[in-house]
Write a protein that holds these residues in place. Structure first.
Motif, PDB file in Angstrom:
ATOM      1  N   LEU A 289       0.830  -1.202   0.000  1.00 24.36           N
ATOM      2  CA  LEU A 289       0.000   0.000   0.000  1.00 24.36           C
ATOM      3  C   LEU A 289       0.871   1.262   0.000  1.00 24.36           C
ATOM      4  O   LEU A 289       0.613   2.214  -0.747  1.00 24.36           O
ATOM      5  CB  LEU A 289      -0.921  -0.010   1.221  1.00 24.36           C
ATOM      6  CG  LEU A 289      -1.723   1.261   1.518  1.00 24.36           C
ATOM      7  CD1 LEU A 289      -2.642   1.604   0.347  1.00 24.36           C
ATOM      8  CD2 LEU A 289      -2.526   1.096   2.809  1.00 24.36           C
ATOM      9  N   LYS A 290       1.903   1.258   0.821  1.00 29.87           N
ATOM     10  CA  LYS A 290       2.785   2.431   0.890  1.00 29.87           C
ATOM     11  C   LYS A 290       3.500   2.671  -0.444  1.00 29.87           C
ATOM     12  O   LYS A 290       3.683   3.819  -0.858  1.00 29.87           O
ATOM     13  CB  LYS A 290       3.802   2.263   2.022  1.00 29.87           C
ATOM     14  CG  LYS A 290       3.208   2.412   3.407  1.00 29.87           C
ATOM     15  CD  LYS A 290       4.286   2.341   4.484  1.00 29.87           C
ATOM     16  CE  LYS A 290       3.678   2.549   5.865  1.00 29.87           C
ATOM     17  NZ  LYS A 290       4.712   2.477   6.942  1.00 29.87           N
ATOM     18  N   ASP A 291       3.913   1.586  -1.094  1.00 29.44           N
ATOM     19  CA  ASP A 291       4.589   1.718  -2.392  1.00 29.44           C
ATOM     20  C   ASP A 291       3.683   2.428  -3.395  1.00 29.44           C
ATOM     21  O   ASP A 291       4.098   3.370  -4.084  1.00 29.44           O
ATOM     22  CB  ASP A 291       4.966   0.341  -2.956  1.00 29.44           C
ATOM     23  CG  ASP A 291       6.029  -0.362  -2.131  1.00 29.44           C
ATOM     24  OD1 ASP A 291       6.814   0.335  -1.463  1.00 29.44           O
ATOM     25  OD2 ASP A 291       6.068  -1.605  -2.161  1.00 29.44           O
ATOM     26  N   ILE A 292       2.437   1.941  -3.500  1.00 28.06           N
ATOM     27  CA  ILE A 292       1.493   2.521  -4.458  1.00 28.06           C
ATOM     28  C   ILE A 292       1.134   3.948  -4.077  1.00 28.06           C
ATOM     29  O   ILE A 292       0.977   4.823  -4.934  1.00 28.06           O
ATOM     30  CB  ILE A 292       0.226   1.646  -4.552  1.00 28.06           C
ATOM     31  CG1 ILE A 292       0.553   0.361  -5.290  1.00 28.06           C
ATOM     32  CG2 ILE A 292      -0.905   2.370  -5.289  1.00 28.06           C
ATOM     33  CD1 ILE A 292       0.993   0.563  -6.724  1.00 28.06           C
ATOM     34  N   SER A 293       1.014   4.202  -2.785  1.00 27.88           N
ATOM     35  CA  SER A 293       0.703   5.551  -2.300  1.00 27.88           C
ATOM     36  C   SER A 293       1.757   6.544  -2.775  1.00 27.88           C
ATOM     37  O   SER A 293       1.434   7.661  -3.189  1.00 27.88           O
ATOM     38  CB  SER A 293       0.628   5.544  -0.769  1.00 27.88           C
ATOM     39  OG  SER A 293       0.310   6.825  -0.275  1.00 27.88           O
ATOM     40  N   ARG A 301      -4.584   6.176   3.155  1.00 27.32           N
ATOM     41  CA  ARG A 301      -5.997   5.881   3.443  1.00 27.32           C
ATOM     42  C   ARG A 301      -6.886   6.128   2.229  1.00 27.32           C
ATOM     43  O   ARG A 301      -7.903   5.457   2.045  1.00 27.32           O
ATOM     44  CB  ARG A 301      -6.491   6.675   4.652  1.00 27.32           C
ATOM     45  CG  ARG A 301      -6.505   8.176   4.522  1.00 27.32           C
ATOM     46  CD  ARG A 301      -6.732   8.816   5.877  1.00 27.32           C
ATOM     47  NE  ARG A 301      -6.701  10.258   5.825  1.00 27.32           N
ATOM     48  CZ  ARG A 301      -7.772  11.035   5.777  1.00 27.32           C
ATOM     49  NH1 ARG A 301      -8.970  10.482   5.752  1.00 27.32           N
ATOM     50  NH2 ARG A 301      -7.656  12.342   5.750  1.00 27.32           N
ATOM     51  N   PHE A 302      -6.500   7.079   1.368  1.00 25.23           N
ATOM     52  CA  PHE A 302      -7.257   7.313   0.133  1.00 25.23           C
ATOM     53  C   PHE A 302      -6.862   6.300  -0.941  1.00 25.23           C
ATOM     54  O   PHE A 302      -7.705   5.831  -1.715  1.00 25.23           O
ATOM     55  CB  PHE A 302      -7.032   8.740  -0.363  1.00 25.23           C
ATOM     56  CG  PHE A 302      -7.550   9.795   0.567  1.00 25.23           C
ATOM     57  CD1 PHE A 302      -8.893   9.841   0.915  1.00 25.23           C
ATOM     58  CD2 PHE A 302      -6.685  10.728   1.132  1.00 25.23           C
ATOM     59  CE1 PHE A 302      -9.373  10.804   1.786  1.00 25.23           C
ATOM     60  CE2 PHE A 302      -7.161  11.693   2.012  1.00 25.23           C
ATOM     61  CZ  PHE A 302      -8.507  11.732   2.339  1.00 25.23           C
ATOM     62  N   THR A 303      -5.590   5.966  -0.975  1.00 25.72           N
ATOM     63  CA  THR A 303      -5.104   4.952  -1.918  1.00 25.72           C
ATOM     64  C   THR A 303      -5.798   3.621  -1.670  1.00 25.72           C
ATOM     65  O   THR A 303      -6.172   2.908  -2.612  1.00 25.72           O
ATOM     66  CB  THR A 303      -3.578   4.772  -1.783  1.00 25.72           C
ATOM     67  OG1 THR A 303      -2.928   6.014  -2.035  1.00 25.72           O
ATOM     68  CG2 THR A 303      -3.057   3.723  -2.752  1.00 25.72           C
ATOM     69  N   LYS A 304      -6.008   3.277  -0.401  1.00 27.35           N
ATOM     70  CA  LYS A 304      -6.635   1.996  -0.054  1.00 27.35           C
ATOM     71  C   LYS A 304      -8.057   1.895  -0.610  1.00 27.35           C
ATOM     72  O   LYS A 304      -8.507   0.803  -1.003  1.00 27.35           O
ATOM     73  CB  LYS A 304      -6.657   1.797   1.460  1.00 27.35           C
ATOM     74  CG  LYS A 304      -7.104   0.393   1.876  1.00 27.35           C
ATOM     75  CD  LYS A 304      -6.994   0.209   3.371  1.00 27.35           C
ATOM     76  CE  LYS A 304      -7.368  -1.235   3.747  1.00 27.35           C
ATOM     77  NZ  LYS A 304      -8.721  -1.604   3.329  1.00 27.35           N
TER      78      LYS A 304
END
Length: 330
Positions: A289-293, A301-304
């Motif tokens: 998740l952090k990578d894509i963010s 939290r929005f990326t998720k």
């Protein structure tokens, strides 16, 4: 072009008694013929899993070689007689190899063969053959039961010829076919209403856009966690979906097509679509998740929320903390 996926899982009762999965499936593309087959080995037959496996492979190979002659034949009874003769001969050879009786190789048999705009399907015993046409699921062939309650007809039964179904026709607007064993019927076929579960539409549509290996992995996971929990029997399914428009890959879709695939009820902005483009492209390699963010410059939290939507649409998968694109991109 047809996309095909298959799945067979060992039933809970067979796991307890250490009996192999007696459901077998097979698919083949050869000589311009696409064939799918499914056989459910008789529970009372010691080597039925061997018989089921042999006969699915045989029937696919036979129809890839002889589709034209079978389709051109005007006498359906003679075709059925020829097929039953070939099936029995194949099982007889196997019985000699295994040093067992023919009855010990008994199974049902369902198959569909397609060449260009023509199809042939056949059904021996229980299980269901369905098809999707004009986005409506229909029944092509229902279960054939035996003389007594809770019995069925098998490839080795004396009345196999009399009860065997054989249907041919033109594809026309048919979008896909599905074969399922009686174990799968419990979850995906309503016997009383003679209706197939709508989820089969989704599976067929996903077959066209998801990488085949990933599609089968997802199907297997669903069968292990959901379908087989509703029965003690083995469960199997084979589907083929008509990719007549040939999915070009996500990257080659228009914005209108992307909106439709991403299931937006109203057209979203190009900026929003670009964000999904970036996510799917970024996830061609496994990332957290952090990578894509970081890649899309959006708070986690929005990326998720975007990732959850893609997971719900089965366009990406999540293993542990890492996400990965499974849709065909190019």
């Amino acid at each position: 072009m047809w996309k095909m996926v298959q799945c067979a899982v060992q039933g809970r009762s067979h796991i307890k008694t250490d009996i192999p999965c007696q459901d077998k499936t097979y698919t083949l593309v050869k000589n311009g013929v696409n064939v799918i087959a499914l056989a459910d080995g008789a529970g009372s037959a010691k080597f039925s899993h061997y018989g089921a496996e042999r006969i699915t492979r045989f029937i696919c190979d036979d129809f890839s070689e002889n589709f034209d002659s079978y389709f051109a034949a005007e006498d359906g009874a003679s075709v059925k007689k020829e097929l039953v003769s070939k099936i029995v001969a194949e099982l007889d050879d196997l019985s000699k190899e295994l040093n067992c009786s023919l009855k010990e190789l008994a199974s049902t048999l369902l198959f569909v063969a397609v060449k260009e705009n023509q199809f042939i399907l056949s059904h021996i015993g229980d299980g269901v053959i369905g098809y999707l046409k004009d986005n409506d699921l229909k029944i092509a062939s229902q279960p054939e039961n035996g003389e007594f309650t809770n019995t069925t007809v098998f490839t080795t039964s004396k009345d196999v010829l009399a009860t065997m179904k054989l249907i041919k026709g033109n594809i026309g607007d048919i979008q896909g076919f599905v074969l399922m064993s009686d174990g799968t019927e419990v979850s995906l076929y309503n016997k009383r209403e003679k209706k197939l579960a709508d989820v089969l539409k989704k599976i067929m549509s996903l077959c066209l856009v998801i990488l085949p290996q990933k599609m089968e992995e997802q199907l297997l996971s669903s069968f292990e966690s959901v379908i087989k929990q509703a029965t003690t029997d083995d469960c199997s399914i084979v589907l083929m979906a008509n990719d007549k428009d040939s999915f070009p890959g996500y990257k080659n879709l228009s914005n209108v097509e992307k909106n439709k695939l991403l299931d937006f009820r109203v057209f979203v902005s190009k900026k929003c679509l670009r964000r999904y483009d970036e996510i799917l492209k970024g996830l061609e390699c496994e990332r957290t998740l952090k990578d894509i963010s970081r890649i899309i410059h959006l708070k986690p939290r929005f990326t998720k929320k975007h990732l959850d939507k893609l997971l719900q649409l089965n366009l990406i998968e999540k293993k542990g903390t890492r996400y990965h694109t499974i849709i065909i991109m190019n």
